[in-house]
Design an enzyme around this catalytic site. Sequence first.
Site, mmCIF file in Angstrom:
data_model
loop_
_atom_site.group_PDB
_atom_site.id
_atom_site.type_symbol
_atom_site.label_atom_id
_atom_site.label_comp_id
_atom_site.label_asym_id
_atom_site.label_seq_id
_atom_site.Cartn_x
_atom_site.Cartn_y
_atom_site.Cartn_z
ATOM 1 N N LYS A 533 0.864 -1.178 0.000
ATOM 2 C CA LYS A 533 0.000 0.000 0.000
ATOM 3 C C LYS A 533 0.903 1.230 0.000
ATOM 4 C CE LYS A 533 -1.839 -1.638 3.896
ATOM 5 N NZ LYS A 533 -3.254 -1.608 3.574
ATOM 6 N N LYS A 539 -0.605 4.091 8.265
ATOM 7 C CA LYS A 539 -0.773 2.706 7.804
ATOM 8 C C LYS A 539 0.150 1.749 8.567
ATOM 9 C CE LYS A 539 -2.138 4.127 3.105
ATOM 10 N NZ LYS A 539 -3.487 3.581 2.849
ATOM 11 N N THR A 641 -8.748 -1.067 0.099
ATOM 12 C CA THR A 641 -9.301 -1.947 -0.926
ATOM 13 C C THR A 641 -8.339 -3.100 -1.203
ATOM 14 O OG1 THR A 641 -8.487 -0.285 -2.481
ATOM 15 C CG2 THR A 641 -10.856 -0.367 -2.133
ATOM 16 N N LYS A 645 -8.794 -7.302 -2.122
ATOM 17 C CA LYS A 645 -8.107 -8.066 -3.178
ATOM 18 C C LYS A 645 -7.423 -9.295 -2.579
ATOM 19 C CE LYS A 645 -7.440 -3.652 -5.355
ATOM 20 N NZ LYS A 645 -6.562 -2.478 -5.407
HETATM 21 C C1 26V Z 1 -4.079 12.029 1.734
HETATM 22 C C2 26V Z 1 -3.318 12.419 2.797
HETATM 23 C C3 26V Z 1 -2.757 13.760 2.820
HETATM 24 C C4 26V Z 1 -2.180 14.171 4.138
HETATM 25 C C5 26V Z 1 -1.417 13.074 4.804
HETATM 26 C C6 26V Z 1 -2.232 11.868 4.981
HETATM 27 C C7 26V Z 1 -3.064 11.510 3.808
HETATM 28 C C8 26V Z 1 -3.577 10.265 3.708
HETATM 29 C C9 26V Z 1 -4.319 9.880 2.637
HETATM 30 C C10 26V Z 1 -4.583 10.768 1.660
HETATM 31 C C11 26V Z 1 -5.363 10.311 0.472
HETATM 32 C C12 26V Z 1 -6.774 10.721 0.485
HETATM 33 C C13 26V Z 1 -7.602 10.115 -0.570
HETATM 34 C C14 26V Z 1 -7.478 8.608 -0.665
HETATM 35 O O1 26V Z 1 -6.770 8.090 -1.509
HETATM 36 N N1 26V Z 1 -8.192 7.888 0.165
HETATM 37 C C15 26V Z 1 -8.251 6.445 0.103
HETATM 38 O O2 26V Z 1 -9.408 6.109 -0.646
HETATM 39 C C16 26V Z 1 -9.571 4.707 -0.779
HETATM 40 C C17 26V Z 1 -10.759 4.487 -1.690
HETATM 41 O O3 26V Z 1 -11.918 4.952 -1.070
HETATM 42 C C18 26V Z 1 -9.742 4.075 0.570
HETATM 43 O O4 26V Z 1 -9.852 2.682 0.411
HETATM 44 C C19 26V Z 1 -8.550 4.401 1.469
HETATM 45 O O5 26V Z 1 -8.772 3.914 2.767
HETATM 46 C C20 26V Z 1 -8.335 5.901 1.511
HETATM 47 O O6 26V Z 1 -7.139 6.230 2.202
#
Ligand code: 26V
Length: 798
Positions: A533, A539, A641, A645
């Site tokens: 991941k 995480k 997700t 898988k």
């Molecule tokens: C952005 C950031 C920016 C600041 C630091 C921490 C952090 C962590 C994650 C993100 C990404 C945000 C959007 C994203 O990719 N979310 C993911 O979406 C997936 C599909 O819904 C979900 O399975 C994941 O748990 C989620 O992290």
Amino acid sequence: MFKTKEEFKYEFSKRIIEAYGRTVEESHITEKFMVLESMVRDYASVNWAMTKMAVQQKSMKQLHYFSMEFLIGRLLVNNMMNLGIYDIAKEGLAEFDINIHELEELEADAGLGNGGLGRLAACFIDSLASLSYPAFGQTIRYDYGFFKQKIEDGYQVEVPDQWLQLGYKWEVRKPKHACEIKFWGKVIWNDKKGKWEHVEAESVRAVPYDVPVVGNDTLITNTLRLWKAEPSENIPVNKDFQQYANEVNMICQTLYPDDSTLAGKILRLKQQYFFVAAGLNSIVRAHLRVYKDLSNFHEKNVIQLNDTHPVLVIPELMRILLDEYDYEWDDAWEIVKHSCAYTNHTILAEALEKWPVDMMRDLLPRVYQIIEEIDRRFVGFVKQKTDGNEDILNKVRIINNGQVHMAHLAIAGSFSVNGVAGLHSEILMTREMKEFNDLYPGKFNNKTNGVTHRRWLAYSNPELTALLKETIGDEWIKEPDQLTCLNKYVNDSIVQAKFYNVKQKRKQVLADYIKEHNDIDVDVNSIFDIQVKRLHAYKRQLLNVMHIIYLYQEMKQNPNFRIYPRTFIFGAKAAPSYYFAKKVIKLINSVADKVNNDPETNQFLKVVFLENYGVTLAEKIMPAADVSEQISTAGKEASGTGNMKFMLNGAVTLGTLDGANVEIAERVGEDNVVIFGLRDHEVEALKASHSYSAWNYYNNNPKIKKVVDSLTDGTFHPSREEFKIIFDELMSKNDEYFLLADFEAYRQAQEKINDLYQQRQKWSAMCLKNIAEAGYFSSDRTIEEYVRDIWHLEKVKH
Ligand code: 26V
């Protein structure tokens, strides 16, 4: 179009001659590959054209999935399988002495996304087409996808991903659908016309490239529209063309690789408005080709906003209705509110997008003006609903402290807001977005994520697919719920043994890959324990490494302590500017170097870091896993997700009760997962009481102390400074993600895995139970829920 092997061969050789003036035998392998790809695309084109006609003729409602990211991966096998022509092509090529797998390997992995959010979008469009729903994907045609990761001396190095190098045969450039997008300039009131005008703007031309989205066993082919920025013919008069062209090229140059900081802000905002405005323009024009005006826009179109990145759809659609089609504010707002729905993918505060007012006003003057008006009216609504409660107003305002809060704008302008797993949606409704949920009862809902079981099981794991077909038939390919038929065989020792053999085969495939790429020998009889991941502190890849260090130290110190052989496998990209995450990668590699080369322990413990984790590599990894590591701090992972898988491929989840792990555990039952650690409410309570002390764990648990000390005592690196930042995160910054609090529970959970795996029948039964219950996590189920509760689409019938 070819229907038989002979017809395929005829067509293939004819095309090679036409395109390259050579025979099949004389042609280069890349030429063979490109001809095969274009044959499949043309094969799909017939259905593609029919789908468009059918949708138009029947005046069907369409979904438009707006996403800055589509992590598509390769399409060749997927499309051939979905079209049912894979075997014909494979056999036809074999008669030319061409191994189809060699051609497959030439396809670039279209990595137009960062991680889960982008891959979800790709799974969704696959399911939409396979379920015969009319849908469009809208995104950006990035010149470079997500960076390629190289590991040099244990460190991550980023290399540009030139995915378009061989040409992308799937796309079709559609200049006739191009449009102009305006930036900068100013807004003036035109008294004669009685409306606002955006003048002195800089125009950019947006040109769409359409990619067919081929459904499985259906005549439906949908469209993924990728927008590319090009210089406009209306070049700003007093601007240097070179500079202008450079600025235009920048818009679609790179996918934003960094989800940890908001650097390059203006460019990112430009990207967002660029594809949103272009996408909306094409939808509006298509609508007006069929209907006389836009008053039924929301009845014929529904726009899903994948996170806040495309939320400018809301003010942009307002602008179109107000300025271009003379709608009154209230009427326009009704149309917008009934057209848009928003999905939230994270509650991490750092990730919630906010734009400085000044920046937005300069770059998008008219859009900003509309946002101001939306905010003004929204403030009135909130005051009236809450009897002027200032605290609530402060929490929900769209424009606050000089910033535009995109999630707030999204909620105000949508008719539906959803989270992506039960726990996540619950947290949104009761904690993070509670005030909004009170203001708009019924607007919030949950849609637990899913993944396409076709790519992630049927196509990437043919051995398991064959076993499933011989055991329960193949209905599950169309109806993934039918995987529950496997429940009857969970305790069948013959099926268990067959499953075990399939798993061993797939472990061998991965072992060969590891040998080739990492030059590490791994034992396929060891437990393949995998965490793949994005690398993020929450995480907790670090918790996994700390446990490995503990096992190593224990085995070194105590000759009687030996574990069942285990291979710990990692794959993870860190954002280029995320210093801590990059150090964790270095730590994994340093630990790997040490333990893999220690003859005293290396028949029990191996560590592998796989370079460049992405969709294509995941297709090799998932089938080979025994253990799926899903160990985020409870409350932080919206869904996950990868967990689904792994489950589809019969791995056992070792996880916290976070994201969709909660639902996985509910479905398979507590005997078929290994759950450990703090729950979400316990994490919250610890935070609220300010009572957590990492030093207490360090001082009271000698195992923890020893592991933490090894970070800075030269064990894994000659310089004691190398991993100091990791030590500091844990100890000086008081371990924000509660690794030390969960360490002991994790260690025990790992012991349980160690014991369970050795009971071969029991373990196989657990794996089979996981497969049997995985149908729920197909994105087909998720899509049906979106259709039922939000989109209200009809299936296309030819
Ligand atoms: C952005 C950031 C920016 C600041 C630091 C921490 C952090 C962590 C994650 C993100 C990404 C945000 C959007 C994203 O990719 N979310 C993911 O979406 C997936 C599909 O819904 C979900 O399975 C994941 O748990 C989620 O992290």
